[in-house]
Design an enzyme around this catalytic site. Structure first.
Site, PDB file in Angstrom:
ATOM      1  N   THR A   1      28.281  53.550 -40.209  1.00 15.41           N
ATOM      2  CA  THR A   1      27.410  54.519 -40.892  1.00 15.41           C
ATOM      3  C   THR A   1      26.681  53.804 -42.012  1.00 15.41           C
ATOM      4  O   THR A   1      27.227  52.934 -42.676  1.00 15.41           O
ATOM      5  CB  THR A   1      28.218  55.677 -41.499  1.00 15.41           C
ATOM      6  OG1 THR A   1      29.167  55.101 -42.386  1.00 15.41           O
ATOM      7  CG2 THR A   1      28.905  56.483 -40.449  1.00 15.41           C
TER       8      THR A   1
ATOM      9  N   GLU B   1      28.058  59.834 -36.827  1.00 15.49           N
ATOM     10  CA  GLU B   1      29.356  60.411 -36.445  1.00 15.49           C
ATOM     11  C   GLU B   1      29.235  61.425 -35.309  1.00 15.49           C
ATOM     12  O   GLU B   1      30.232  61.782 -34.688  1.00 15.49           O
ATOM     13  CB  GLU B   1      29.978  61.128 -37.660  1.00 15.49           C
ATOM     14  CG  GLU B   1      30.442  60.217 -38.765  1.00 15.49           C
ATOM     15  CD  GLU B   1      29.358  59.871 -39.786  1.00 15.49           C
ATOM     16  OE1 GLU B   1      28.167  59.878 -39.412  1.00 15.49           O
ATOM     17  OE2 GLU B   1      29.708  59.575 -40.933  1.00 15.49           O
TER      18      GLU B   1
END
Ligand code: AMP
Length: 545
Positions: free
Chosen positions: A183, A329
């Site tokens: 991320t 995610e």
């Protein structure tokens, strides 16, 4: 009672085999560094992806081994997208815009064994290579320059040439890892998300659905979103699944280059972050040239909020903007804003307001918006809460990190950190990141709403709004604004423009005019840098006062 259905694994080799069998002539076009175009077909892509799988296996790749890629969007990266997972390896796309210390951390955390790198990106690799442990490094000669050589560097084409063509896929389980992405979070260390074959296959279905991107073999798809960012939003997998022609822009993602490819290849679908499309829109607005785009051209915009003014702007050129929301995610496609029939009869302004929302969830993405006490907020389009999601392509943890309560709820939902309202039709509207919200006198102000409204002013090219400390109200909004070339606007004019759209106490107390707004590696406004610069200064001033 047991069903009578076959046990059949949802894995990537099926998609690759099918592409060769039913779409061998479909084209893949890639921009090279010198801006010329490379053309190939699915047939050749199939052969080369399998040669890569075999070559890696011969090089000693074991099930679950991570193979890093440091590459732009082009045909060889697509080969890696399929060749690595089809050999049982894990495709780990590295974000080439990250700071070398972050790349070092990510490669070491993932324990990448091999690397495939574009020759033009070797300078990026050199900045962290001595602090990581790649066993073998394969260089793809993307620039065509055969003279690039160096210690420990092998030729990607030699790896492919070492294959006999007789490759048998390993027996893959659908829950096995296929790829991983870190991320790009604007604070803290990057965290790894690991996708499975199953999650990627299900995501590909959703990606292609008419209620999402509506992809078919008649489409010409140009992923502008980098292949190193959230799997280019799943487009490479979904396009190969449905046989869509692919057009890869390489490193040339400026407005002019994008528009050229749109025309030349008659692109019907493209995807990217708002900053890219704002650049394209500005170009179209300044340009007197008549463009011949495909009449079916649509753009999916996500990564940060798509301003309504941008959606209206593209409509004038016959280009449809579709707004979507997701995160690394969530593979990433979570919600998409296409209008449902009950909304067709709304006024034009109301329809635009809906299209500027982030939309409602894709199938199997379960979504709730909850308040501080963990209760779902009423679907009134006004009350804000945190978005939480779960589903077959939503991560249940981060790589090597046990699920913590700030990221996952006790009942197993991902806490997204995005703040939104939800309305009676289930459409969410993101008002902020939890940490970007402005709390003035105990009341929340949405920085995103202010930004989007400001970007609707004819003189404003870009706007980012942040909280700065205030002795009385705790926090107040400050707007950082980039004006369009040659345009003028004063803070008073801009606040006048915002009046009527917002309560008076929402209006920014201060404006800063600047040449550019710092961005994250994926093109979003880097608000942490703005906070660092302006909020800190304000805090200092307050201390002095
Ligand atoms: P990333 O994992 O880098 O793709 O970043 C995901 C984050 O980007 C989300 O949690 C949101 O904060 C933001 N984001 C993505 N799409 C949108 C959108 N359409 N509107 C507003 N924010 C978005």
């Amino acid at each position: 009672m047991e069903s009578t259905m076959m046990r059949f694994q949802l894995t990537l080799p099926h998609i690759l085999e099918r592409a060769n069998k039913y779409y061998p002539q479909t084209e893949i076009v890639s921009r090279l560094p010198d801006k010329s175009l490379h053309r190939t077909t699915y047939r050749d892509f199939y052969r080369r992806a399998r040669a890569l799988a075999e070559g890696l296996t011969r090089a000693g790749l074991k099930r679950g081994d991570r193979v890093g890629t440091l590459m732009w969007n082009h045909y060889a990266h697509l080969e890696a997208y399929f060749g690595i997972p089809c050999a049982g390896g894990v495709l780990h796309t590295l974000n080439l815009r990250l700071h070398p210390s972050d790349l070092e951390y990510i490669v070491n955390d993932a324990e990448d064994r091999f690397l495939i790198v574009d020759d033009v990106l070797l300078p990026v690799l050199e900045r962290f290579r001595d602090r990581v442990n790649f066993e073998r490094i394969f260089v793809f000669r993307y620039s065509g320059d055969k003279s690039v050589n160096g210690k420990g560097l092998e030729d990607y084409e030699d790896l492919l040439a070492s294959a006999s063509g007789n490759f048998t896929y390993p027996e893959l389980d659908e829950y096995e890892a296929l790829g991983m992405c870190y991320t790009s979070g604007t604070t803290g260390r990057p965290r790894g998300v690991v996708y499975s074959h199953r999650s990627t296959v299900i995501h590909s279905y959703n990606c292609a659905l008419p209620i999402a991107n509506n992809l078919s073999p008649h489409d010409v798809v140009m992923p502008v979103v980098p292949m190193f960012h959230a799997n280019a939003w799943g487009l490479p997998f979904a396009c190969v699944m449905v046989g869509a022609k692919l057009v890869f822009p390489g490193p040339h993602v400026d407005g002019q280059s994008i528009v050229e490819l749109f025309e030349k290849e008659q692109v019907t679908f493209s995807a990217g972050v708002p900053t890219v499309w704002l650049g394209v829109l500005q170009l179209l607005e300044q340009d007197s040239q008549r463009r011949r785009f495909s009449p079916n051209l649509r753009l999916v915009v996500g990564g940060s909020a798509a301003p309504e003014a941008m959606i209206r702007g593209f409509d004038k050129f016959g280009i449809t903007v579709v707004h979507a929301w997701g995160m690394t995610e969530t593979s990433p496609l979570a919600t998409i804003s296409k209008l449902k029939p009950p909304l067709d009869s709304l006024s034009e302004d109301e329809r635009y307001a809906y299209r500027a929302k982030q939309g409602y969830p894709a199938p199997f993405v379960e979504l709730r918006v909850v308040d501080d006490e963990g209760k779902e907020v009423p679907p009134d389009g006004k009350t804000m809460g945190e978005i939480q999601v779960r589903g077959p392509y939503v991560t249940a943890s981060y790589y090597k990190v046990p699920p913590s309560p700030d990221k996952f709820t006790a009942d197993g939902w991902l806490r997204t950190g995005d703040v939104a309202t939800v309305d009676e039709h289930g459409y969410i509207r993101i008002t902020d990141r939890t940490k970007d919200l402005i709390k003035s006198g105990g009341e929340w102000i949405s920085s995103v709403d202010l930004e989007n409204a400001l970007m609707g002013h004819p003189a404003v090219a870009e706007a980012a709004v942040i909280a700065v400390p205030h002795p009385k109200w705790a926090e107040r909004p400050l707007a950082v604004v980039v004006l369009k070339p040659g345009a003028k606007a004063t803070p008073e004019e801009l606040n006048k423009f915002l009046e009527g759209k917002f309560a008076k106490w929402w209006l920014p107390d201060e404006y800063v005019f600047t040449d550019s707004i710092p961005r994250t590696s994926t093109g979003k406004f880097l608000k942490s840098a703005l906070r660092e610069q302006y909020a800190k200064r304000k805090a200092e001033e307050m201390k002095v006062a």
